[in-house]
Write a protein that holds these residues in place. Structure first.
Motif, mmCIF file in Angstrom:
data_model
loop_
_atom_site.group_PDB
_atom_site.id
_atom_site.type_symbol
_atom_site.label_atom_id
_atom_site.label_comp_id
_atom_site.label_asym_id
_atom_site.label_seq_id
_atom_site.Cartn_x
_atom_site.Cartn_y
_atom_site.Cartn_z
ATOM 1 N N PRO A 59 0.835 -1.102 -0.008
ATOM 2 C CA PRO A 59 0.000 -0.185 -0.033
ATOM 3 C C PRO A 59 0.888 1.415 0.121
ATOM 4 N N PRO A 60 0.433 2.446 -0.203
ATOM 5 C CA PRO A 60 0.843 3.739 -0.190
ATOM 6 C C PRO A 60 1.683 4.021 1.030
ATOM 7 N N ILE A 61 2.915 4.656 0.945
ATOM 8 C CA ILE A 61 3.386 5.049 2.324
ATOM 9 C C ILE A 61 2.747 6.353 2.614
ATOM 10 N N ASP A 62 3.238 6.657 4.063
ATOM 11 C CA ASP A 62 2.573 7.801 4.711
ATOM 12 C C ASP A 62 3.358 8.814 4.542
ATOM 13 N N TYR A 63 2.998 9.861 3.361
ATOM 14 C CA TYR A 63 3.813 10.700 3.064
ATOM 15 C C TYR A 63 4.184 12.030 3.890
ATOM 16 N N ARG A 64 3.415 11.833 5.074
ATOM 17 C CA ARG A 64 3.801 12.912 6.358
ATOM 18 C C ARG A 64 5.237 12.874 6.598
ATOM 19 N N ASN A 65 5.631 11.467 6.386
ATOM 20 C CA ASN A 65 6.977 11.275 7.151
ATOM 21 C C ASN A 65 7.997 12.133 6.019
ATOM 22 N N MET A 66 7.529 12.353 5.056
ATOM 23 C CA MET A 66 8.555 13.089 4.096
ATOM 24 C C MET A 66 8.268 14.557 4.078
#
Lengths: 318, 229
Positions: B201-208
């Motif tokens: 599944p997609p990653i959590d882009y909040r981490n980037m």
């Protein structure tokens, strides 16, 4: 096919066991849809093409968005559209927004694609998005269609969207690159695609082997073919389209036909059409006869005059 | 390491042009290729020459610092030198000039470098490759140690895409390997194609998302050191 209903004419026909044909339209840097609509009109007249794919910035070029031409083809011409959507230019929020807009506009088919990188197109300095990859986009569509929610599970007001969606595959993959291609398609099947349309194939044996490999998945496959309108297009396709090579003898024949008929437009058309029919007619017939392909995706962009000579013998679909 | 590339000399010169005395600071940290004292001196000579060609007298001093990104080290190393200079030119990655601008409030620090990516020298032939994009959700455990976020041109989690031809990527003219074919080959070698076939599944882009902030949990901080300060 999955248990999901067939919402589109394309999926209904496949479900009825018909051998289907889809065409392709390519909106470019245009302000006028008349040529696209004319092409769609010509496809519809043949009664052999059940739906037309509408491309979404192929080769990474900045072209007209595929949403409006898809809608106009359905609205003005009455030919069903296969709305191509890449994940190159939109994040999950924009993809969701466009899909519900398309659903409201009556679009019934989406073809999900990764999309050629912006580095290949005419805005090379642009930022490619790829927030979701095409498989994740498929999962998002499954949620919208089967559960009536967005990716995060928030309910869609008005229920579930009624769209069927497909993915693409490359039928030219040879070992050792065949297995990863087949396994990749498997992931997309797992997250719910309704159909597969392949990239164009020229090698019948390679294509047949690929179709055989795809038989492990319960999803109908439309094999891509690309009739070559001119030597220039064939050359471009051979040189620039990832993973596609046009057979050398076919390229040579097209070049010779154009050279032999210089100044004679009618003669040139007849010669080019003859070459295409001699190549693709037995090709399509063999695919239909010897494989489990559900149909052919005929990417004859702006080459409508070939449809009847090539597809005239097949049953009417519309 | 952070892979960097020296800016065009004209761009550097234009930045420091209003000043006649500059402090050029190399960095001995993870910045690659090395930008230490020698490189600082060479850059100084080039700028001095360029200034002369423009009819200007440029004074400079070249020093280096163990790690410009460490405010304590950078502070103690550079501070004794800055008094006589009007501007600092940093040869670190972007973190260097950002740190120096933060800790030396009364002087402007300019970057001499462009930060390119986090990577490593892998062939001993002056080639550097990107290995980590700091996505905050490391996938290496399921991809045979090859990062698709940093090595796939599209950062796909479920590749390869249709731009892969005979194991090469469409970006860069089929010169570089397709990350997903490398992942496939590596997982196949270890009989772990189960990891390849698994949908991710997609990653959590909040981490980037920028700006990145990370506060270490109290239990992991070095309390003794804090007490000493």
């Amino acid at each position: 096919m999955r248990k999901r209903p067939a919402f589109s004419q394309l999926c209904k026909a496949i479900k009825e066991g018909k051998f289907v044909f889809t065409g392709e339209l390519e909106p470019k840097k245009i302000l006028d849809l008349s040529e696209i609509l004319h092409s769609a009109e010509e496809m519809k007249k043949t009664k052999k093409i059940i739906a037309a794919n509408v491309t979404d910035g192929p080769q990474g070029d900045a072209y007209m968005s595929s949403l409006v031409p898809s809608y106009m083809v359905q609205e003005k011409v009455g030919l069903e559209a296969v709305w191509q959507m890449t994940v190159r230019d939109r994040n999950r929020v924009a993809l969701f927004g466009d899909v519900i807009a398309g659903a409201v506009m009556g679009l019934k088919n989406i073809l999900t694609l990764t999309g050629d990188h912006t580095a290949l197109g005419d805005h090379k300095k642009g930022k490619a998005v790829y927030d979701l990859d095409s498989t994740q986009f498929c999962e998002m569509l499954t949620k919208m269609i089967d559960e009536g929610t967005d990716y995060e599970g928030n309910e869609l007001v008005g229920g579930k969207i009624e769209i069927n969606f497909g993915c693409v595959a490359n039928p030219n993959a040879l070992p050792p690159y065949l297995e990863p291609e087949i396994l990749k398609v498997g992931r997309k099947v797992e997250v719910g695609v309704d159909f597969i349309q392949t990239q164009t194939a020229f090698d019948i044996d390679v294509a047949k082997n690929f179709l055989k490999e795809l038989e492990r998945y319960p999803v109908p496959v439309l094999l891509g073919v690309f009739p070559l309108k001119s030597y220039g297009i064939a050359w471009y396709f051979d040189k620039y389209i990832p993973g596609v090579s046009v057979p050398k003898d076919l390229l040579g024949a097209l070049k010779k036909a154009e050279k032999d008929n210089k100044g004679d437009k009618k003669g040139k058309y007849a010669a080019l059409d003859k070459i295409n029919i001699e190549f693709f007619d037995p090709f399509i017939k063999e695919i239909k006869k010897t494989t489990k392909a559900a149909g052919i995706h005929c990417m004859a962009v702006e080459y409508e005059r070939l449809f009847m000579p090539l597809l005239g013998d097949y049953e009417d679909l519309i | 390491m952070i892979i960097t590339k020296l800016k065009d000399i004209d761009e550097i010169y234009n930045m420091i042009e209003p000043y006649s005395k500059i402090l050029i600071v190399g960095c001995d940290g993870c910045c690659q290729p090395p930008r230490s004292l020698n490189e600082a001196k060479t850059l100084g000579q080039m700028l001095e020459l360029k200034a002369k060609m423009n009819g200007k007298d440029l004074k400079y001093k070249a020093i280096t610092c163990l790690r410009q990104c460490d405010d304590r080290i950078a502070g103690s190393t550079i501070k004794p030198h800055i008094e006589d200079y009007e501007a600092i030119l940093s040869l670190a990655c972007g973190i260097g000039p950002a740190t120096l601008n933060r800790i030396f409030d009364d002087i402007l620090t300019f970057p001499a470098q462009n930060s390119m990516f986090n990577g490593a020298e892998s062939h001993g032939d002056n080639r550097y490759e990107e290995y980590c994009d700091c996505c905050g959700d490391c996938l290496l455990g399921v991809t045979g140690g090859i990062c698709p976020v940093a090595t796939c041109a599209k950062g796909l989690h479920n590749g390869p895409c249709g731009g892969q031809v005979e194991g090469k990527c469409e970006v860069g003219g089929y010169k570089y390997p397709c990350a997903w074919i490398l992942i496939y080959e590596r997982l196949k070698k270890f009989n772990r194609l189960d990891l390849f076939t698994k949908y991710r599944p997609p990653i959590d882009y909040r981490n980037m998302e920028s700006p990145g902030h990370l506060t270490l949990l109290e239990e992991y901080t070095n309390e003794e050191e804090e007490v000493e300060e």
